[in-house]
Write an enzyme that holds these catalytic residues in place. Structure first.
Site, PDB file in Angstrom:
ATOM      1  N   TRP A 130      43.911  48.868  41.201  1.00 52.22           N
ATOM      2  CA  TRP A 130      43.638  47.548  40.798  1.00 52.22           C
ATOM      3  C   TRP A 130      42.823  46.788  41.705  1.00 52.22           C
ATOM      4  O   TRP A 130      42.847  45.327  41.835  1.00 52.22           O
ATOM      5  CB  TRP A 130      45.244  46.735  40.716  1.00 52.22           C
ATOM      6  CG  TRP A 130      45.912  47.317  39.738  1.00 52.22           C
ATOM      7  CD1 TRP A 130      46.975  48.337  39.766  1.00 52.22           C
ATOM      8  CD2 TRP A 130      46.016  47.092  38.189  1.00 52.22           C
ATOM      9  NE1 TRP A 130      47.575  48.574  38.690  1.00 52.22           N
ATOM     10  CE2 TRP A 130      46.978  47.820  37.738  1.00 52.22           C
ATOM     11  CE3 TRP A 130      45.239  46.141  37.611  1.00 52.22           C
ATOM     12  CZ2 TRP A 130      46.995  47.637  36.317  1.00 52.22           C
ATOM     13  CZ3 TRP A 130      45.714  46.032  36.300  1.00 52.22           C
ATOM     14  CH2 TRP A 130      46.480  46.927  35.788  1.00 52.22           C
ATOM     15  N   SER A 131      41.966  47.458  42.307  1.00 52.03           N
ATOM     16  CA  SER A 131      41.239  46.796  43.513  1.00 52.03           C
ATOM     17  C   SER A 131      40.013  45.876  42.897  1.00 52.03           C
ATOM     18  O   SER A 131      39.002  46.323  42.051  1.00 52.03           O
ATOM     19  CB  SER A 131      40.427  47.976  44.101  1.00 52.03           C
ATOM     20  OG  SER A 131      39.444  47.442  45.008  1.00 52.03           O
TER      21      SER A 131
END
Ligand code: PLP
Length: 305
Positions: free
Chosen positions: A70-71
Site C-alpha cells: 500500500w506504499s
C-alpha cells in the site's frame, strides 16, 4: 522537473480550529502540500524531485525502489518515472502478493509502467538492511541492470534536502511556531527541522508502532547525510499511531470525520489524520504555550475511495 507543480504550496489558515485548540489558545494552519502535484503529491514530490534530477544527471534510465503493498512511495515513483521518461522497478514486500489480485496502488503502479517484483519478507528486509553495501548494489544491478536506487519510502539525503524547502515557504517562522508532520521513514521530518529558522520547532507524529529510538536515529542519520550535522529542534510523538500502520481505531476515525465536517476538507487517514489527531490531543493536554501557532503539513491527499 515534474511540472506542473503548485509551488509554493498554499497555506490555509483555519479561522475556526475547533473547540480543543481554541480552548488551548493555539491556532492552526495547513500547509497544503497535497495540492503540489496530481500524481506525485505532497512530500513524495518534495523527496523525489531532487532524486529525479540526480538520476538524470548521472545518466540513469531506470529507477529501482522498495515498498509495501500500500506504499504511497511506490505509487509516486511509478508516476514520476513515467512522467520523466524513466523505466521503473518496484520491489514489493511479500511474495504471496505475486499471485494475488493487484490492489489499487499496485494496479496503478503497473498501469504507469512500473515493473513489479515480489520479494519474501526475509529477503526484502535483508536487502534493505544492506542496501548501501557494494555487494547488494552489484546483485541488484546484475538482476535489474544499471539503475538509480531509492530506499524504502524514498528517504535519503537528497529527499531530506527537498523537504527542507517546506519551511522556507513559510515566512516569519519564530519561537511561537510548531511545524507538525506525520512520520513514516523520517525523511520529511529530517528536512523540515533542518530548514526551520532559530526558535521554531518541528513535531513528528509516528504512524508506525514501535519506532521509539529507531525513528529518532533515522532522522539524525538523514540530517547528518543531508546537511552535515544534526539538529535539536524536533521530536517524535509515538502516542498516535493508532495501533500500527494503516490501523484506524474508532476514536481516530471519529476525529477525522469531525475534522472533515468542520473544515469541509477530506483528509488522508494513514498519515495526515494521525498527525492532526495528535496535535488536538497535545493541545488539550496543555503541551503548547498559549499563542502557539501550529502548522500541519498536509503531506498527501486522501486515498481514492
Ligand atoms: C509517505 C508519506 C509520509 C511519510 O513520510 P516520511 O518521509 O517517510 O516520514 C507522510 N505522509 C504521507 C501522506 C505519505 O504518503
Amino acid at each position: 522537473m515534474l511540472s506542473p507543480a503548485v509551488l509554493p504550496s498554499p497555506v490555509a489558515e483555519l479561522p475556526d480550529p475547533g473547540p480543543e485548540l481554541a480552548a488551548a489558545g493555539v491556532t492552526l494552519r495547513l500547509k497544503r502540500d497535497d495540492l503540489i502535484h496530481p500524481t506525485v503529491p505532497g512530500n513524495k514530490w518534495r523527496k523525489l524531485t531532487p532524486n529525479l534530477r540526480a538520476a538524470a544527471d548521472l545518466g540513469h534510465a531506470r529507477l529501482l525502489t522498495f515498498g509495501g503493498a500500500w506504499s504511497h512511495h511506490i505509487a509516486a515513483v511509478a508516476a514520476a518515472a513515467a512522467a520523466q521518461g524513466f523505466a521503473s522497478t518496484g520491489v514489493i514486500r511479500g511474495d504471496e502478493l505475486a499471485r494475488a489480485p493487484r490492489n489499487p496502488v499496485l494496479a496503478a503502479a503497473e498501469a504507469a509502467g512500473m515493473e513489479l517484483v515480489f520479494a519474501d519478507r526475509t529477503t526484502y528486509r535483508a536487502t534493505l538492511r544492506a542496501l548501501d553495501e557494494p555487494a547488494t548494489r552489484a546483485r541488484l544491478e546484475e538482476r535489474f541492470g544499471r539503475c538509480y536506487v531509492l530506499p524504502e519510502g524514498g528517504s535519503n539525503a537528497l529527499a531530506a534536502r527537498g523537504a527542507a524547502e517546506i519551511p522556507r515557504e513559510l515566512p516569519d517562522l519564530g519561537p511561537q511556531d510548531v511545524v507538525c508532520v506525520p512520520v513514516g521513514t523520517g525523511g520529511t521530518l529530517a528536512g523540515i527541522a533542518a530548514g526551520l529558522p532559530p526558535g521554531a520547532t518541528a513535531l513528528g507524529v509516528a504512524v508506525l508502532r514501535g519506532g521509539e529510538g529507531y525513528l529518532e536515529g533515522e532522522v539524525t542519520r538523514l540530517q547528518r547525510a543531508a546537511f552535515g550535522r544534526d539538529f535539536a529542534n524536533w521530536r517524535v510523538a509515538h502516542t498516535h499511531h493508532g495501533g500500527g500502520y494503516g490501523r484506524i481505531p474508532p476514536e481516530l476515525a471519529a476525529f477525522a470525520e469531525e475534522f472533515e465536517r468542520r473544515h469541509a476538507l477530506p483528509i488522508e487517514r494513514r498519515y495526515v489524520a494521525k498527525a492532526l489527531h495528535c496535535l488536538n490531543d497535545l493541545a488539550t493536554a496543555g503541551t503548547f504555550p498559549r499563542g502557539t501557532r501550529l502548522t500541519a503539513v498536509i503531506t498527501g491527499p486522501p486515498d481514492a475511495p
